[in-house]
Design a protein around this motif. Structure first.
Motif, PDB file in Angstrom:
ATOM      1  N   GLU A  15       0.823  -1.212   0.000  1.00  0.00           N
ATOM      2  CA  GLU A  15       0.000   0.000   0.000  1.00  0.00           C
ATOM      3  C   GLU A  15       0.863   1.271   0.000  1.00  0.00           C
ATOM      4  O   GLU A  15       1.790   1.391   0.804  1.00  0.00           O
ATOM      5  N   GLY A  16       0.534   2.179  -0.917  1.00  0.00           N
ATOM      6  CA  GLY A  16       1.267   3.447  -0.952  1.00  0.00           C
ATOM      7  C   GLY A  16       2.515   3.411  -1.821  1.00  0.00           C
ATOM      8  O   GLY A  16       3.218   4.410  -1.941  1.00  0.00           O
ATOM      9  N   PHE A  17       2.794   2.242  -2.429  1.00  0.00           N
ATOM     10  CA  PHE A  17       3.951   2.117  -3.322  1.00  0.00           C
ATOM     11  C   PHE A  17       3.483   1.451  -4.616  1.00  0.00           C
ATOM     12  O   PHE A  17       3.015   0.307  -4.577  1.00  0.00           O
ATOM     13  N   SER A  18       3.593   2.154  -5.745  1.00  0.00           N
ATOM     14  CA  SER A  18       3.154   1.527  -6.998  1.00  0.00           C
ATOM     15  C   SER A  18       4.172   0.478  -7.439  1.00  0.00           C
ATOM     16  O   SER A  18       5.360   0.555  -7.085  1.00  0.00           O
ATOM     17  N   ASP A  19       3.694  -0.482  -8.212  1.00  0.00           N
ATOM     18  CA  ASP A  19       4.599  -1.514  -8.732  1.00  0.00           C
ATOM     19  C   ASP A  19       5.664  -0.888  -9.640  1.00  0.00           C
ATOM     20  O   ASP A  19       6.807  -1.337  -9.651  1.00  0.00           O
ATOM     21  N   THR A  20       5.269   0.150 -10.374  1.00  0.00           N
ATOM     22  CA  THR A  20       6.229   0.816 -11.273  1.00  0.00           C
ATOM     23  C   THR A  20       7.383   1.388 -10.474  1.00  0.00           C
ATOM     24  O   THR A  20       8.553   1.202 -10.808  1.00  0.00           O
ATOM     25  N   LEU A  21       7.039   2.064  -9.399  1.00  0.00           N
ATOM     26  CA  LEU A  21       8.087   2.657  -8.561  1.00  0.00           C
ATOM     27  C   LEU A  21       8.991   1.559  -7.984  1.00  0.00           C
ATOM     28  O   LEU A  21      10.220   1.641  -8.063  1.00  0.00           O
ATOM     29  N   LEU A  22       8.362   0.522  -7.442  1.00  0.00           N
ATOM     30  CA  LEU A  22       9.155  -0.541  -6.814  1.00  0.00           C
ATOM     31  C   LEU A  22      10.038  -1.274  -7.830  1.00  0.00           C
ATOM     32  O   LEU A  22      11.211  -1.523  -7.572  1.00  0.00           O
ATOM     33  N   LYS A  23       9.464  -1.556  -9.008  1.00  0.00           N
ATOM     34  CA  LYS A  23      10.248  -2.279 -10.023  1.00  0.00           C
ATOM     35  C   LYS A  23      11.450  -1.451 -10.477  1.00  0.00           C
ATOM     36  O   LYS A  23      12.533  -1.988 -10.689  1.00  0.00           O
ATOM     37  N   ASN A  24      11.239  -0.148 -10.634  1.00  0.00           N
ATOM     38  CA  ASN A  24      12.372   0.735 -10.980  1.00  0.00           C
ATOM     39  C   ASN A  24      13.424   0.714  -9.892  1.00  0.00           C
ATOM     40  O   ASN A  24      14.626   0.699 -10.159  1.00  0.00           O
ATOM     41  N   HIS A  25      12.938   0.706  -8.670  1.00  0.00           N
ATOM     42  CA  HIS A  25      13.861   0.729  -7.529  1.00  0.00           C
ATOM     43  C   HIS A  25      14.661  -0.581  -7.438  1.00  0.00           C
ATOM     44  O   HIS A  25      15.848  -0.569  -7.131  1.00  0.00           O
ATOM     45  N   PHE A  26      13.995  -1.696  -7.734  1.00  0.00           N
ATOM     46  CA  PHE A  26      14.700  -2.993  -7.718  1.00  0.00           C
ATOM     47  C   PHE A  26      15.799  -3.008  -8.788  1.00  0.00           C
ATOM     48  O   PHE A  26      16.899  -3.499  -8.556  1.00  0.00           O
ATOM     49  N   HIS A 161      14.363   8.921  -6.539  1.00  0.00           N
ATOM     50  CA  HIS A 161      13.827   7.731  -7.217  1.00  0.00           C
ATOM     51  C   HIS A 161      12.958   6.885  -6.277  1.00  0.00           C
ATOM     52  O   HIS A 161      12.167   6.075  -6.725  1.00  0.00           O
ATOM     53  N   ALA A 162      13.139   7.082  -4.958  1.00  0.00           N
ATOM     54  CA  ALA A 162      12.395   6.275  -3.981  1.00  0.00           C
ATOM     55  C   ALA A 162      10.937   6.702  -3.851  1.00  0.00           C
ATOM     56  O   ALA A 162      10.112   5.950  -3.327  1.00  0.00           O
ATOM     57  N   PHE A 163      10.608   7.917  -4.335  1.00  0.00           N
ATOM     58  CA  PHE A 163       9.230   8.383  -4.123  1.00  0.00           C
ATOM     59  C   PHE A 163       8.626   9.234  -5.229  1.00  0.00           C
ATOM     60  O   PHE A 163       7.406   9.333  -5.346  1.00  0.00           O
ATOM     61  N   MET A 164       9.437   9.864  -6.087  1.00  0.00           N
ATOM     62  CA  MET A 164       8.887  10.864  -7.025  1.00  0.00           C
ATOM     63  C   MET A 164       7.859  10.316  -8.006  1.00  0.00           C
ATOM     64  O   MET A 164       6.905  11.011  -8.342  1.00  0.00           O
ATOM     65  N   ILE A 165       8.034   9.065  -8.437  1.00  0.00           N
ATOM     66  CA  ILE A 165       7.077   8.472  -9.398  1.00  0.00           C
ATOM     67  C   ILE A 165       5.670   8.482  -8.792  1.00  0.00           C
ATOM     68  O   ILE A 165       4.689   8.754  -9.467  1.00  0.00           O
ATOM     69  N   ASP A 166       5.579   8.229  -7.490  1.00  0.00           N
ATOM     70  CA  ASP A 166       4.263   8.160  -6.824  1.00  0.00           C
ATOM     71  C   ASP A 166       3.857   9.457  -6.132  1.00  0.00           C
ATOM     72  O   ASP A 166       2.677   9.755  -6.021  1.00  0.00           O
TER      73      ASP A 166
END
Ligand SMILES: [Fe+2]
Length: 192
Positions: A15-26, A161-166
């Motif tokens: 919750e609160g983290f999009s998959d796009t953001l997380l996948k980029n971060h990974f 990169h940890a938050f700007m996408i969302d």
């Protein structure tokens, strides 16, 4: 290869983290692992080839701290996510932060304020191995400013990169989302 990138796909859907953001971060994290391995290899090759006096060797050695810490801090960060609920009042960590900061609330307020500081970097709750004292630290680039002999307990990534996408520029909202997803069990296991 000394290091393998870990799989944090269990965090997808958090919750609160999009998959796009997380996948980029990974992907970004995997880059740190690749480069850490690469620098270990290059360094040993340069020793074999007698190039240790060169500016290139110095650069490889300086860069190593940045890549290694970038790898390890992301691992701590992802591992301290994926939980639900707040920190239980009867836990060792709750008692320790209350002791060292006056109250849990005072610690959380300071930690969030460190995370909200202008600039890119990390907010890290560190424990001094010698005195067991807890401190909230601001770390800019990964290779500088870490307190010697201290153990990272809770890690918050506040690079854009940890938050700007969302969240765009709303870093405080990201920090709130981060707090809702802290895996306190993992965090608790890190304290001494
Ligand atoms: Fe990051």
């Amino acid at each position: 290869m000394p290091y393998n990138a870990k799989d944090y796909s269990r965090l997808l859907g958090m919750e609160g983290f999009s998959d796009t953001l997380l996948k980029n971060h990974f992907t970004l994290y995997q880059g740190y692992v690749t480069n850490t391995n690469k620098l270990i290899e290059i360094s040993s090759l340069m020793v074999k080839e007698g190039k240790t006096g060169s500016p290139e060797f110095a650069e490889v050695k300086r860069r190593f701290g940045w890549e290694f810490n970038g790898m390890r801090l992301h691992e701590y960060y992802f591992e301290n996510l994926g939980g639900r609920g707040g920190l239980g009042k009867n836990t060792k960590l709750f008692k320790k932060v209350s002791e060292d900061f006056g109250s849990y609330e005072a610690w959380e307020k300071e930690f969030k304020a460190v995370g909200a500081m202008r600039g890119i970097g990390w907010a890290i709750l560190y424990q001094d191995h010698l005195t067991k004292q807890l401190f909230n630290f601001w770390i800019n680039e990964h290779d500088g400013g870490h307190p010697s002999g201290c153990t990272p307990i809770l890690i918050l990534d506040v690079f854009e990169h940890a938050f700007m996408i969302d969240y765009g520029l709303k870093r405080a909202d990201y920090i709130e989302a981060f707090f809702k997803n802290i895996n306190w069990k993992t965090v608790e296991e890190r304290i001494g």
